[in-house]
Design a protein around this motif. Sequence first.
Motif, PDB file in Angstrom:
ATOM      1  N   TYR A  91       0.842  -1.198   0.000  1.00 49.16           N
ATOM      2  CA  TYR A  91       0.000   0.000   0.000  1.00 49.16           C
ATOM      3  C   TYR A  91       0.879   1.251   0.000  1.00 49.16           C
ATOM      4  O   TYR A  91       1.964   1.260   0.600  1.00 49.16           O
ATOM      5  CB  TYR A  91      -0.905   0.023   1.229  1.00 49.16           C
ATOM      6  N   ARG A 145     -14.177   3.799  -6.217  1.00 51.72           N
ATOM      7  CA  ARG A 145     -12.755   3.562  -5.959  1.00 51.72           C
ATOM      8  C   ARG A 145     -12.476   3.608  -4.461  1.00 51.72           C
ATOM      9  O   ARG A 145     -11.731   2.782  -3.924  1.00 51.72           O
ATOM     10  CB  ARG A 145     -11.929   4.620  -6.689  1.00 51.72           C
ATOM     11  N   LEU A 146     -13.089   4.563  -3.775  1.00 45.99           N
ATOM     12  CA  LEU A 146     -12.897   4.690  -2.338  1.00 45.99           C
ATOM     13  C   LEU A 146     -13.396   3.452  -1.600  1.00 45.99           C
ATOM     14  O   LEU A 146     -12.739   2.956  -0.677  1.00 45.99           O
ATOM     15  CB  LEU A 146     -13.621   5.944  -1.826  1.00 45.99           C
ATOM     16  N   ILE A 149     -10.859   0.593  -2.113  1.00 47.78           N
ATOM     17  CA  ILE A 149      -9.645   0.802  -1.322  1.00 47.78           C
ATOM     18  C   ILE A 149      -9.916   0.505   0.145  1.00 47.78           C
ATOM     19  O   ILE A 149      -9.103  -0.124   0.836  1.00 47.78           O
ATOM     20  CB  ILE A 149      -9.151   2.247  -1.510  1.00 47.78           C
ATOM     21  N   THR A 150     -11.070   0.939   0.634  1.00 41.59           N
ATOM     22  CA  THR A 150     -11.423   0.688   2.030  1.00 41.59           C
ATOM     23  C   THR A 150     -11.540  -0.803   2.300  1.00 41.59           C
ATOM     24  O   THR A 150     -11.089  -1.301   3.345  1.00 41.59           O
ATOM     25  CB  THR A 150     -12.745   1.393   2.373  1.00 41.59           C
ATOM     26  N   LEU A 228     -11.645   7.959   6.299  1.00 35.86           N
ATOM     27  CA  LEU A 228     -11.225   7.697   4.919  1.00 35.86           C
ATOM     28  C   LEU A 228     -12.200   8.337   3.945  1.00 35.86           C
ATOM     29  O   LEU A 228     -13.067   7.709   3.363  1.00 35.86           O
ATOM     30  CB  LEU A 228     -11.111   6.193   4.678  1.00 35.86           C
ATOM     31  N   ASN A 232      -8.707  12.326   1.722  1.00 36.26           N
ATOM     32  CA  ASN A 232      -7.560  11.590   2.236  1.00 36.26           C
ATOM     33  C   ASN A 232      -7.052  10.537   1.249  1.00 36.26           C
ATOM     34  O   ASN A 232      -6.354   9.598   1.646  1.00 36.26           O
ATOM     35  CB  ASN A 232      -7.892  10.957   3.592  1.00 36.26           C
ATOM     36  N   LEU A 233      -7.437  10.719  -0.017  1.00 41.66           N
ATOM     37  CA  LEU A 233      -6.851   9.941  -1.108  1.00 41.66           C
ATOM     38  C   LEU A 233      -6.062  10.888  -2.007  1.00 41.66           C
ATOM     39  O   LEU A 233      -6.464  12.038  -2.225  1.00 41.66           O
ATOM     40  CB  LEU A 233      -7.926   9.257  -1.956  1.00 41.66           C
ATOM     41  N   ILE A 235      -4.374  10.739  -5.906  1.00 39.80           N
ATOM     42  CA  ILE A 235      -4.314   9.957  -7.136  1.00 39.80           C
ATOM     43  C   ILE A 235      -3.223  10.528  -8.038  1.00 39.80           C
ATOM     44  O   ILE A 235      -3.165  11.737  -8.279  1.00 39.80           O
ATOM     45  CB  ILE A 235      -5.662   9.998  -7.885  1.00 39.80           C
ATOM     46  N   THR A 240      -2.933   5.015  -6.290  1.00 38.56           N
ATOM     47  CA  THR A 240      -3.809   5.620  -5.289  1.00 38.56           C
ATOM     48  C   THR A 240      -3.098   5.565  -3.948  1.00 38.56           C
ATOM     49  O   THR A 240      -2.729   4.493  -3.475  1.00 38.56           O
ATOM     50  CB  THR A 240      -5.141   4.873  -5.187  1.00 38.56           C
ATOM     51  N   ARG A 241      -2.899   6.725  -3.339  1.00 39.64           N
ATOM     52  CA  ARG A 241      -2.214   6.809  -2.055  1.00 39.64           C
ATOM     53  C   ARG A 241      -3.202   7.212  -0.973  1.00 39.64           C
ATOM     54  O   ARG A 241      -4.083   8.043  -1.207  1.00 39.64           O
ATOM     55  CB  ARG A 241      -1.077   7.820  -2.139  1.00 39.64           C
ATOM     56  N   ILE A 242      -3.042   6.645   0.203  1.00 40.43           N
ATOM     57  CA  ILE A 242      -3.942   6.889   1.326  1.00 40.43           C
ATOM     58  C   ILE A 242      -3.172   7.662   2.390  1.00 40.43           C
ATOM     59  O   ILE A 242      -2.069   7.262   2.775  1.00 40.43           O
ATOM     60  CB  ILE A 242      -4.469   5.573   1.918  1.00 40.43           C
TER      61      ILE A 242
END
Length: 347
Positions: A91, A145-146, A149-150, A228, A232-233, A235, A240-242
């Motif tokens: 990640y 997308r969120l 990712i979650t 989240l 807080n993403l 792109i 995709t960075r968190i």
Amino acid sequence: MADLVSLSTVPQADSLDDDTLMRLAVAASQRYPDDVRGEVRLLCRSENATFVMQGPAGRRYAMRLHRGGYHRREDIVSELAWLAALRDAGYQVPEPVATRDGETVLTLSLEKESGDEEGQRHAVLFGWIAGDMPTNAVDPQAFRRLGGITAHLHRHSRHWKRPPGFQRIVWNHQTMVGERGHWGRWQDAPNLKADDHPVIAAAIERIGAELEAYGRSPRRYGLIHADLRLTNLLIEGNATRIIDFDDCGFGWYLHDLAAALSFEEHHPRAGRWVEEWLAGYREVEPLEQADLAIVPTMIAQRRIQLLAWAGSHAQTRQAADLGPDWADHSVRLVRRYLEGKLPVGAE
């Protein structure tokens, strides 16, 4: 699962002014190697103070200066342990920078005249993460997308063996919307009418009963990001960075869906956002009927929790920007929940 922190009330806003915070940030910057250290400037103040440090050769870093009374040093060390495990799993999440002495969590002493009871602050320097924030104003499918990712984060959380001594804040019903909640009292929200208090109180009672029935099995309750949102993403191309794991702790996994809507549950397209988030999530991890049934409860609980946040952070720009009608929208959404409807949308 036993709660890992007490329900004691914590300070809700930093008592230090910008000049004092800047002095602390400059003092912290001096503890880093020459190839990292540089000029610092305040980027924003929200839950914490965030600074940008411009290092040599154009490199940038983000310094998070924690407010007092919210996280202990051990909590922050535990957050960094999860981030390290996530990076090891592939990640893209923030990576702390060590000082000349090899520390990643700094403890800074305050001047006596600051009047702060804590007497110290903690700071972490992260490498800068590039990317653009997706926005719900452009494409509701950003929530798909969120959601995906979650779900990946939840999968990691369920299978990760936490190191000894790991401790993070607990997000249960009492710590979110109870009288001694981490973010204060919902009754103190700006522009919330006293006549509307019984409606919210009734919703809190119902939420508590439904969550008690839903339970806290390891499949439903564990280590979550807890904030989240699309903001807080980051792109960049296909990456995709968190970011911003500051609120990560132990809570219901589907609280992350409610958190994704934070402050904007009354948006006209919020119902579509929920659909997209769930669709993205289910592409990665399954959801049972009980999980889907608890979604309105999670959303209502989060909105009430945000009422508490707005009250305890009334002096911040973010709280002021909510506008005079935000509390009225909150009451309307709570009424929708009590009527058995999904508490989102403009009408």
